[in-house]
Write an enzyme that holds these catalytic residues in place. Structure first.
Site, mmCIF file in Angstrom:
data_model
loop_
_atom_site.group_PDB
_atom_site.id
_atom_site.type_symbol
_atom_site.label_atom_id
_atom_site.label_comp_id
_atom_site.label_asym_id
_atom_site.label_seq_id
_atom_site.Cartn_x
_atom_site.Cartn_y
_atom_site.Cartn_z
ATOM 1 N N HIS A 291 -46.555 0.704 -14.026
ATOM 2 C CA HIS A 291 -46.551 0.323 -12.697
ATOM 3 C C HIS A 291 -45.227 0.532 -12.024
ATOM 4 O O HIS A 291 -44.171 0.457 -12.409
ATOM 5 C CB HIS A 291 -46.918 -1.129 -12.159
ATOM 6 C CG HIS A 291 -46.085 -2.083 -12.575
ATOM 7 N ND1 HIS A 291 -44.875 -2.608 -11.904
ATOM 8 C CD2 HIS A 291 -46.139 -3.020 -13.822
ATOM 9 C CE1 HIS A 291 -44.334 -3.716 -12.591
ATOM 10 N NE2 HIS A 291 -45.015 -4.111 -13.593
ATOM 11 N N GLU A 337 -48.578 -3.925 -8.834
ATOM 12 C CA GLU A 337 -49.090 -4.623 -10.075
ATOM 13 C C GLU A 337 -48.637 -5.986 -10.066
ATOM 14 O O GLU A 337 -49.617 -7.063 -10.276
ATOM 15 C CB GLU A 337 -48.488 -4.049 -11.606
ATOM 16 C CG GLU A 337 -48.958 -4.714 -12.659
ATOM 17 C CD GLU A 337 -48.156 -5.769 -13.182
ATOM 18 O OE1 GLU A 337 -48.680 -6.393 -14.215
ATOM 19 O OE2 GLU A 337 -47.242 -5.906 -12.692
ATOM 20 N N GLU A 338 -47.566 -6.112 -9.458
ATOM 21 C CA GLU A 338 -46.961 -7.670 -9.747
ATOM 22 C C GLU A 338 -47.463 -8.739 -8.612
ATOM 23 O O GLU A 338 -47.574 -9.957 -8.733
ATOM 24 C CB GLU A 338 -45.262 -7.720 -9.122
ATOM 25 C CG GLU A 338 -44.600 -6.656 -9.830
ATOM 26 C CD GLU A 338 -44.311 -7.572 -11.573
ATOM 27 O OE1 GLU A 338 -44.963 -8.474 -11.700
ATOM 28 O OE2 GLU A 338 -43.655 -6.853 -12.229
ATOM 29 N N ASP A 365 -45.817 -1.536 -20.175
ATOM 30 C CA ASP A 365 -45.520 -2.364 -19.082
ATOM 31 C C ASP A 365 -44.989 -3.817 -19.719
ATOM 32 O O ASP A 365 -45.233 -5.010 -19.452
ATOM 33 C CB ASP A 365 -46.622 -2.903 -17.891
ATOM 34 C CG ASP A 365 -45.902 -3.873 -17.131
ATOM 35 O OD1 ASP A 365 -44.817 -4.184 -16.734
ATOM 36 O OD2 ASP A 365 -46.838 -4.802 -16.363
#
Lengths: 481, 481
Positions: A291, A337-338, A365
Site C-alpha cells: 500500500h 489501506e490504513e 505489508d
C-alpha cells in the site's frame, strides 16, 4: 519448455535441503508428479541472485521516504505520493502504468494533549487514533477506569464506566508472526464503541506496540453510527506504566484530555498499478501488492514503503528478463489501506469482472524483516505441487509452509472472491516497535533483509506466472494470518 | 579498630581476585603497608550484601518519577521535587535534613516546530535547546548550511553562513565511557555563539545522542552577551539523516523554523542535603551527590533520578548500621545541574569555609548502568592505599582504576578548591540513547544494576568515612572524566 531434468532437480533439492536449516519436509511428503521446469527453476535462482546483489528496493524506499515522506490518505501528500509512484513506475519502463481513482475518508490529526491531573500532575504522550472525533474545545477532565482488555471492558457494568475515561491496558506480545497485534488491536478498533455504549466520555488505550519508547502508536478506529462518538487516543507504553503506578496510589486518577482532530469528508486517491505484460496468457494476473499510503507521523518506511519497494523491484527484475513469463504480473500499490483497506475494496469492485483471471495474489505489508516462510491458500489437491514449484526459495531461508494464508491485509479480501493467495511471512519481531509511530523511518530498514524480500517476491511472481497448475477453488472462509 | 587480621585480608583478597574477571593487579603493584581494618572490610562486604538484596533505590526513583516526574529547575515542579526530597529524606530518618536556596535561571520551552520547505516538504522532529530564545513570531525561513562539527563551523567563512540556518551534523559515538558525548556536545553548547558571529539566523544540531529514535535530545546551550542571540534547537538522528538525503539532491535545502521558548528571569530553587552524622570526626565530610532537577520532557529517571536514589539508598544503609562511621556522610541533591551546575556552584560558595573539611566527594549522574571501575583524584602518594581500601568492591565487578577522576559534573568543580574526588564509572553504552529526551523514563532502569550502584556508593562512602589516610593535596587542574 517441457524438458525434465531429474538429475538437476534432484541435485537442486538436495542442495536446498542441506543449505537451509529452517526447512524440514513434512512426514507425509510425497514428491509431486508435476514438477517445475528446469528452465523456470534456473530463472528463479537467477532472479534471486540478481535481487540479492541489487540495492534497487532500498533506493525506491529511500526515494519515497525522502521525496514524499508521510502520506496520509486523503491529504495533499497522498497525491504527491501517487504522482511519485506514477513517475517512478513509468521511468522504470513497465509495460503499463496507470491509476484508478478511489474515494477515501479525509481526516486531519490536529493536536492531542493529555495530562494526569490527580493524584500527581504529569504530562502524557498520546496520539489521536485515526478517525477520532475531537473533544469539546475546553477538553475533557474525568477519572480514569482501567481494563485489562477489550474483553474485560465488554463485560463491565455501566456503573463503573459512565462519566469516566476508559483506559484499556492491553500489552502487545512480541512474536515473530506479529500475533500479539491481532490479540490487542481490538481495543483500538472497537474500544470507542463499547466504551461509549456504557457512557464513557473518551477512551485512551495503551499503544498497540512492543517497544518501550515514549511514543504513542496511532492506527484506525471505528465508530458505530448508532452510538455516541467519543474521542479516542493511544498513549505510549511508558505512559501506560505511569498510569498504573498512579493507580497503585489512588483509586481516583484524573485525566485531562484535549484533542482537535477533524473528519473532513471524502477525498480522491488512487490505486497505482504497473504491469509486466504476460507473453502467452496476458489476461491472467499474478498480483503482487503493497500500500502506498502511510500514517502521518513517521515517513512510512516500514509501513509500507518497504512493501512498495519490494514488489516494485521484484516486478522490475522480471520486466528485465530476456523473455516475459506467460501471465501478466500486476503490481498494485493500494490506496488508503490504513483507513480500512479502502483501495483494496475499490480494486475488487472495479475489477470484479476480472476476478476469475486473477491467478494468485500476495501483498507485502509487514516491514522489511526477512521472509522465513511462504504459505498459500490454493486448492488442497495442488498445494504440495505449488510448494514444490517454490523450492528454489529455500536457498534464501524461505521455508515452504502451510495452506492457510490470508495474503496480507489488502489481499485478504480476495479469497472470498475466489482468488488464490499466498503469504510471504516476514520476521516481525521488531515490526511493532515502530509501527504507526514517528519512529517509522528509513534507518529502521536493513538493506540486506529488504533484498531478500525482493528475491522471494520475484521468485514467487515468476513461478506463478509460469505455472501450469490450476489453483482453484480456494477456501473462501477468510483464513487469517 | 586497629586490629589487623592478615589471614582474613589475604583470604579476602584472594577471593576477590578470583571472583572478578575484570580486575588485574598493576605490574608494579606493591601491597600497601597501611591496610584497611578487618572490621571495616567486613562492614563494607555487609553493606554491599544488603544493597544487592534491597529494592530501596528502585522504590526511591519510582517515587520520584511517579509522584513528581519532570522537574525543570526554576519551574513549579522543581519546588515539588524539593518538597518531595525533603519529606523523603526526613522520613528515612537521616540525622540531619536541610535545604539551601539557590538562584536559578527560569526558562520555559514553549513550542518548537520545524519543517523542510524545499526541495521536498517534510515535517521535522525538533526540540528547543535549554536557554534558547524564540524565533520572531512569524518564524524563520532560510536555506540550511551543513557542518560536520563545531570545529568545521569555526573555520568557515561568513559568506557561507550569513542569512542561513546552520546545521551541525556531528554524530555521537557509542562508548562505555560516554566519551562520544564530550566529543560532540560543543556544537550544542557553543554553536549558537559561533554561528551568530558569522551571521546565521538560527542553529539546528543533530541531537547529541546515540539512538535512532525520532526524538530530539535537548540540553543546555550558551549565549555570549556580546553576540546576537539566535534560536537553537536539536533534531532527532533520523531527521538529520533526512536532511542529509535532501542535501544529496539539492544545494538549496530550505527550512522553516518557529519556536517560542522564553527566558523568564531568576527563580529560587534549593540544594537538598541529608547527613549521617560522623561519630568521631563529625565535621569532616564525605560528600556523595546527585542532582535533583531534570529536563522537562522525560520523567528524569536516568538523569538523575537514578543518582538521587543511589546516593540516598547508600547513605541510608550506613545510617542504619549499628555504629556511625567516623566522618559525616553528606548526601547533596544539587539544584539546577542541567542549567550549568548552578546548585553546585552555589554549594561551593555557601560552603567555602568548609571546603578543607570535605574529605572526598563523588557524584552519581550517569544513569543506572553498572559501575565497572572506581577512579580517584587524591595525592599520588596515597593513591595505591586508597585503592586497596576499596578492594571489597571488586566482588561486585568494580575494578580499581586510575588517579584521574573528575568526580562527576557537579563535583567536578571541587578539586580546584582542593577537595579530593572519586568517579564511580558506570557502563554508559546506552545512556545517550535516552539522555535528555522524553524516553528518559523508569522502564529504562534495571533494578539489579541500580542496586549494584548502591552497593558501590555505600562501600565507598563508608570506607572513606573511616579511612585514616591523608588524601591531600590533589591535582587541581580539573582532570576530566
Amino acid at each position: 519448455m517441457k524438458r525434465h531434468s531429474q538429475i538437476w532437480i534432484a541435485g537442486l533439492t538436495l542442495s536446498l535441503l542441506t543449505s537451509c536449516q529452517q526447512y524440514s519436509a513434512p512426514k507425509a511428503y510425497n514428491a509431486p508428479k508435476v514438477i517445475n521446469q528446469s528452465r523456470d527453476a534456473d530463472t528463479s535462482v537467477e532472479l534471486a541472485r540478481q535481487a540479492l546483489s541489487s540495492s534497487r528496493a532500498f533506493e525506491i524506499v529511500e526515494s519515497l521516504t525522502v521525496e514524499v515522506g508521510p502520506r496520509l490518505a486523503g491529504t495533499d501528500k497522498d497525491i504527491v505520493a501517487v504522482d511519485w509512484a506514477m513517475e517512478k513506475l513509468w521511468k522504470m519502463g513497465f509495460d503499463r502504468v496507470y491509476k484508478e481513482s478511489v474515494q477515501v475518508p479525509a481526516w486531519s490529526r490536529g493536536t492531542a494533549i493529555a495530562s494526569i491531573v490527580a493524584p500527581y500532575e504529569q504530562p502524557l504522550v498520546i496520539t489521536a487514533l485515526g478517525g477520532s472525533v475531537a473533544t469539546p474545545e475546553r477538553g475533557i477532565q474525568a477519572p480514569i477506569v482501567r481494563f485489562e482488555s477489550l474483553a474485560e471492558l465488554e463485560v463491565a457494568s455501566v456503573g463503573r464506566i459512565k462519566g469516566k475515561i476508559v483506559f484499556i491496558d492491553h500489552k502487545t506480545e512480541r512474536h515473530i508472526t506479529g500475533k500479539g497485534y491481532g490479540e490487542s488491536v481490538g481495543g483500538r478498533s472497537k474500544g470507542a464503541i463499547v466504551a461509549a455504549q456504557k457512557g464513557a466520555l473518551a477512551i485512551l488505550i495503551r499503544s498497540i506496540g512492543t517497544d518501550s519508547d515514549r511514543m504513542a502508536h496511532t492506527g484506525m478506529m471505528r465508530y458505530d453510527e448508532d452510538v455516541t462518538k467519543i474521542p479516542a487516543a493511544a498513549m505510549s507504553n511508558p505512559d501506560a506504566d505511569l498510569i498504573n503506578a498512579m493507580l497503585t496510589r489512588s483509586n481516583n486518577v484524573v485525566l485531562s484530555l484535549n484533542m482537535s482532530p477533524e473528519n473532513q469528508g471524502i477525498a480522491t486517491s488512487y490505486n497505482v498499478i504497473a504491469e509486466v505484460r504476460g507473453s502467452s496468457k496476458p489476461n491472467e494476473i499474478v498480483l503482487i501488492g503493497a500500500h502506498l499510503d502511510s500514517w502521518d507521523e513517521g515517513t512510512g518506511a516500514l509501513d509500507d514503503g518497504a512493501g512498495v519497494a519490494i514488489v516494485t523491484a521484484a516486478a522490475k527484475l522480471i520486466q528485465d528478463l530476456p523473455e516475459r513469463p506467460a501471465r501478466t504480473i500486476r503490481v498494485v500499490l493500494f490506496a488508503a489501506e490504513e483507513l480500512g483497506l479502502v483501495g483494496a475494496k475499490a480494486y475488487a469492485e472495479q475489477h470484479k469482472d476480472e476476478m476469475e483471471l486473477h491467478y494468485i495474489a500476495a501483498e507485502s505489508d509487514f516491514g522489511a524483516g526477512k521472509i522465513y516462510q511462504i504459505d498459500f491458500n490454493v486448492h488442497p489437491s495442488v498445494f504440495e505441487k505449488v510448494k514444490f514449484e517454490h523450492s528454489a526459495m529455500i536457498r534464501n531461508g524461505v521455508a515452504l509452509g502451510d495452506n492457510e494464508a490470508s495474503g496480507g491485509p489488502d489481499v485478504s479480501i480476495l479469497p472470498a472472491l475466489g482468488v488464490p493467495v499466498a503469504s510471504l511471512r516476514q520476521d516481525g519481531n521488531d515490526y511493532f516497535d515502530y509501527h504507526h509511530t514517528p519512529n517509522d523511518t528509513l534507518d529502521k530498514i536493513d538493506p540486506k533483509s529488504l533484498a531478500q524480500n525482493v528475491a522471494a517476491y520475484a521468485q514467487f511472481a515468476y513461478m506463478m506466472a509460469q505455472s501450469e497448475l490450476d489453483l482453484r477453488p480456494v477456501n473462501k472462509t477468510g483464513l487469517e494470518d
